[in-house]
Write a protein that holds these residues in place. Structure first.
Motif, PDB file in Angstrom:
ATOM      1  N   ARG A  43       0.806  -1.231   0.000  1.00  0.00           N
ATOM      2  CA  ARG A  43       0.000   0.000   0.000  1.00  0.00           C
ATOM      3  C   ARG A  43       0.836   1.278   0.000  1.00  0.00           C
ATOM      4  NH1 ARG A  43      -3.239  -3.008   3.488  1.00  0.00           N
ATOM      5  NH2 ARG A  43      -1.534  -4.444   3.257  1.00  0.00           N
ATOM      6  N   THR A  44       1.911   1.312   0.783  1.00  0.00           N
ATOM      7  CA  THR A  44       2.643   2.576   0.865  1.00  0.00           C
ATOM      8  C   THR A  44       3.292   2.911  -0.479  1.00  0.00           C
ATOM      9  OG1 THR A  44       3.033   2.150   3.211  1.00  0.00           O
ATOM     10  CG2 THR A  44       4.382   3.849   2.199  1.00  0.00           C
ATOM     11  N   ARG A  93      12.046   3.559   2.000  1.00  0.00           N
ATOM     12  CA  ARG A  93      11.701   2.591   3.062  1.00  0.00           C
ATOM     13  C   ARG A  93      12.890   1.660   3.242  1.00  0.00           C
ATOM     14  NH1 ARG A  93       6.366  -0.927   3.988  1.00  0.00           N
ATOM     15  NH2 ARG A  93       5.745   1.138   4.690  1.00  0.00           N
ATOM     16  N   HIS A  95       7.037   6.288  10.674  1.00  0.00           N
ATOM     17  CA  HIS A  95       6.336   6.146   9.393  1.00  0.00           C
ATOM     18  C   HIS A  95       5.346   7.314   9.347  1.00  0.00           C
ATOM     19  CE1 HIS A  95       4.443   4.539   5.951  1.00  0.00           C
ATOM     20  NE2 HIS A  95       4.117   3.337   6.358  1.00  0.00           N
ATOM     21  N   GLN A  97       1.975   7.569   7.287  1.00  0.00           N
ATOM     22  CA  GLN A  97       0.915   6.655   7.761  1.00  0.00           C
ATOM     23  C   GLN A  97       0.170   7.288   8.937  1.00  0.00           C
ATOM     24  OE1 GLN A  97       0.023   3.393   6.596  1.00  0.00           O
ATOM     25  NE2 GLN A  97      -1.698   3.627   8.018  1.00  0.00           N
ATOM     26  N   ARG A 121       6.729   1.097  13.992  1.00  0.00           N
ATOM     27  CA  ARG A 121       7.060   2.488  13.635  1.00  0.00           C
ATOM     28  C   ARG A 121       5.780   3.303  13.474  1.00  0.00           C
ATOM     29  NH1 ARG A 121       9.820  -0.076   8.398  1.00  0.00           N
ATOM     30  NH2 ARG A 121       8.000  -0.724   7.223  1.00  0.00           N
ATOM     31  N   VAL A 122       4.684   2.632  13.067  1.00  0.00           N
ATOM     32  CA  VAL A 122       3.408   3.349  12.935  1.00  0.00           C
ATOM     33  C   VAL A 122       2.984   3.870  14.319  1.00  0.00           C
ATOM     34  CG1 VAL A 122       0.978   3.141  12.308  1.00  0.00           C
ATOM     35  CG2 VAL A 122       2.694   1.919  10.973  1.00  0.00           C
ATOM     36  N   ARG A 136      -0.348  -4.926  13.330  1.00  0.00           N
ATOM     37  CA  ARG A 136       0.062  -6.254  12.877  1.00  0.00           C
ATOM     38  C   ARG A 136       1.142  -6.809  13.807  1.00  0.00           C
ATOM     39  NH1 ARG A 136       4.146  -8.248   9.444  1.00  0.00           N
ATOM     40  NH2 ARG A 136       4.996  -6.145   9.177  1.00  0.00           N
ATOM     41  N   GLN A 191       4.447  -8.215  14.044  1.00  0.00           N
ATOM     42  CA  GLN A 191       5.527  -8.105  13.051  1.00  0.00           C
ATOM     43  C   GLN A 191       6.603  -9.161  13.288  1.00  0.00           C
ATOM     44  OE1 GLN A 191       5.797  -3.469  12.228  1.00  0.00           O
ATOM     45  NE2 GLN A 191       5.410  -3.909  14.368  1.00  0.00           N
ATOM     46  N   PRO A 194      -3.292  -0.344  10.179  1.00  0.00           N
ATOM     47  CA  PRO A 194      -2.494   0.203   9.070  1.00  0.00           C
ATOM     48  C   PRO A 194      -2.292  -0.793   7.933  1.00  0.00           C
ATOM     49  CG  PRO A 194      -1.067  -0.337  10.943  1.00  0.00           C
ATOM     50  CD  PRO A 194      -2.486  -0.540  11.400  1.00  0.00           C
ATOM     51  N   GLY A 195      -2.562  -2.083   8.207  1.00  0.00           N
ATOM     52  CA  GLY A 195      -2.329  -3.124   7.213  1.00  0.00           C
ATOM     53  C   GLY A 195      -0.835  -3.398   7.104  1.00  0.00           C
ATOM     54  N   PRO A 196      -0.436  -4.512   6.575  1.00  0.00           N
ATOM     55  CA  PRO A 196      -1.293  -5.652   6.219  1.00  0.00           C
ATOM     56  C   PRO A 196      -1.849  -6.357   7.459  1.00  0.00           C
ATOM     57  CG  PRO A 196       1.044  -6.155   5.822  1.00  0.00           C
ATOM     58  CD  PRO A 196       0.988  -4.745   6.270  1.00  0.00           C
TER      59      PRO A 196
HETATM   60  C1  NCD Z   1       3.117  -0.749   8.221  1.00  0.00           C
HETATM   61  C2  NCD Z   1       4.607  -0.636   8.034  1.00  0.00           C
HETATM   62  O1  NCD Z   1       5.166  -1.090   7.033  1.00  0.00           O
HETATM   63  O2  NCD Z   1       5.194  -0.047   8.912  1.00  0.00           O
HETATM   64  N1  NCD Z   1       2.398  -0.958   7.060  1.00  0.00           N
HETATM   65  C3  NCD Z   1       2.100   0.112   6.261  1.00  0.00           C
HETATM   66  O3  NCD Z   1       2.938   0.848   5.828  1.00  0.00           O
HETATM   67  N2  NCD Z   1       0.797   0.313   6.014  1.00  0.00           N
HETATM   68  C4  NCD Z   1       2.751  -1.656   9.315  1.00  0.00           C
HETATM   69  C5  NCD Z   1       3.148  -3.102   9.212  1.00  0.00           C
HETATM   70  O4  NCD Z   1       4.000  -3.497   8.442  1.00  0.00           O
HETATM   71  O5  NCD Z   1       2.577  -3.875   9.983  1.00  0.00           O
END
Ligand code: NCD
Length: 310
Positions: A54-55, A104, A139, A142, A172-173, A225, A227, A265-267
């Motif tokens: 998504r990002t 990223r 992030h 986000q 990080r979110v 999520r 992680q 925030p997904g996934p």
């Molecule tokens: C997040 C990320 O990559 O930090 N996803 C995102 O950018 N929507 C959260 C995650 O990976 O769980």
């Protein structure tokens, strides 16, 4: 003057409100086929050294809707395969007068180091650096799109109880959200995690290991999520136990207010941190977060471009 978006600390409350206003206006204009700003001379390069759906797509669509050129560097096809350091790869791309580098990377703080070095190495370079997720650090775009989504549905943001549930230690979110809520004085913030995943540094809010305490009368429920890819040896947690005590399910969602927003925030790991019936319920704004992400990133790109030109 803000030149880069590396951390929430780059922003003022006024700028956050401006960006949210711009993003909402761009969304309205795009959906109603009204004209939107156009920057045909500008270019954006996506440099993603970690998986992303998504990002990366969101930045690409945002730039294209503003008429910008977009390039995506696929790290396995780049000169990294010839032994070039990531730093040299990035300076090389910036030297081509690219307007935006969206980075990223798994290393905390890498975008900041790149920004500092670029200033010394190549004075002619005017590239804006955008942090699209650096390790477990931040992030920022986000967090901004999340706040945009909350504001759209519940404009009385300072009166809200917000709970963030899950793997806070590696998120990080969650770091960016804490900083953003602190900046805007959204003070009723509860961070819920088992001991092993409590944040090492709390930027804002209170922590608890009780899901009940966190969920009780919450207006906004943000699920993270798990992680797995970031866990150290001693940070593993029994997933069956996690589900039992922390998953958002039909059995506990009633603790939050009946009209509480459900966010992620997904996934998503369906059936682990959140159940299908919750993720797909009419309280869920998970896909609206994704939709809003494109407009928030358009607002960020347009703001940085306009500011550099004026
Ligand atoms: C997040 C990320 O990559 O930090 N996803 C995102 O950018 N929507 C959260 C995650 O990976 O769980």
């Amino acid at each position: 003057m803000m030149k880069h978006l590396l951390t929430i600390d780059d922003l003022s409350p006024e700028l956050v409100n401006f960006l949210i206003g711009q993003a909402l206006s761009l969304k309205h204009r795009f959906i109603t086929n009204a004209t939107i700003p156009h920057y045909p001379q500008s270019s954006l390069v996506n440099l993603f050294y970690e998986p992303s759906t998504r990002t990366r797509m969101s930045f690409e669509l945002a730039a294209k809707r503003l008429g910008m050129h977009v390039l995506n560097l696929h790290s396995h096809h780049s000169s990294a395969a010839k032994g070039e350091s990531i730093h040299d790869t990035i300076y090389t791309i910036a030297a081509m007068d690219v307007n935006f580098l969206v980075i990223r990377h798994h290393q905390n703080g890498l975008p900041i180091t790149i920004k500092d070095n670029l200033k010394n190495l190549a004075a002619h370079v005017t590239t804006h650096i955008i942090n699209a997720g650096d390790g477990q650090n931040e992030h920022p775009s986000q967090a901004l799109l999340d706040l945009m989504t909350i504001t759209e549905k519940k404009p009385n943001i300072n009166a809200l109880k917000i709970v963030i549930i899950g793997d806070l230690r590696h998120s990080r979110v969650a770091n960016s959200l804490q900083r953003l809520f602190k900046l805007l004085k959204i003070d009723n913030l509860v961070l819920v995690a088992p001991e092993a995943w409590q944040p090492q540094i709390v930027h804002h809010g209170s922590t608890t290991n009780s899901l009940t305490t966190g969920l009780m009368r919450a207006d906004v429920v943000i699920v993270l999520r798990i992680q797995h890819e970031r866990f150290l040896e001693n940070e593993h947690c029994d997933l069956a136990d996690y589900r039992k005590y922390y998953a958002l399910t039909k059995a506990n969602i009633h603790l939050a207010k009946p009209n509480a927003l459900i966010m992620h925030p997904g996934p998503i790991n369906r059936g682990l941190e959140i159940d299908d019936v919750i993720a797909d319920s009419n309280q869920s704004v998970i896909l609206e977060q994704v939709q809003n992400g494109v407009y928030m990133r358009m607002a960020i790109l347009a703001f940085l471009t306009d500011q550099a030109r004026n």
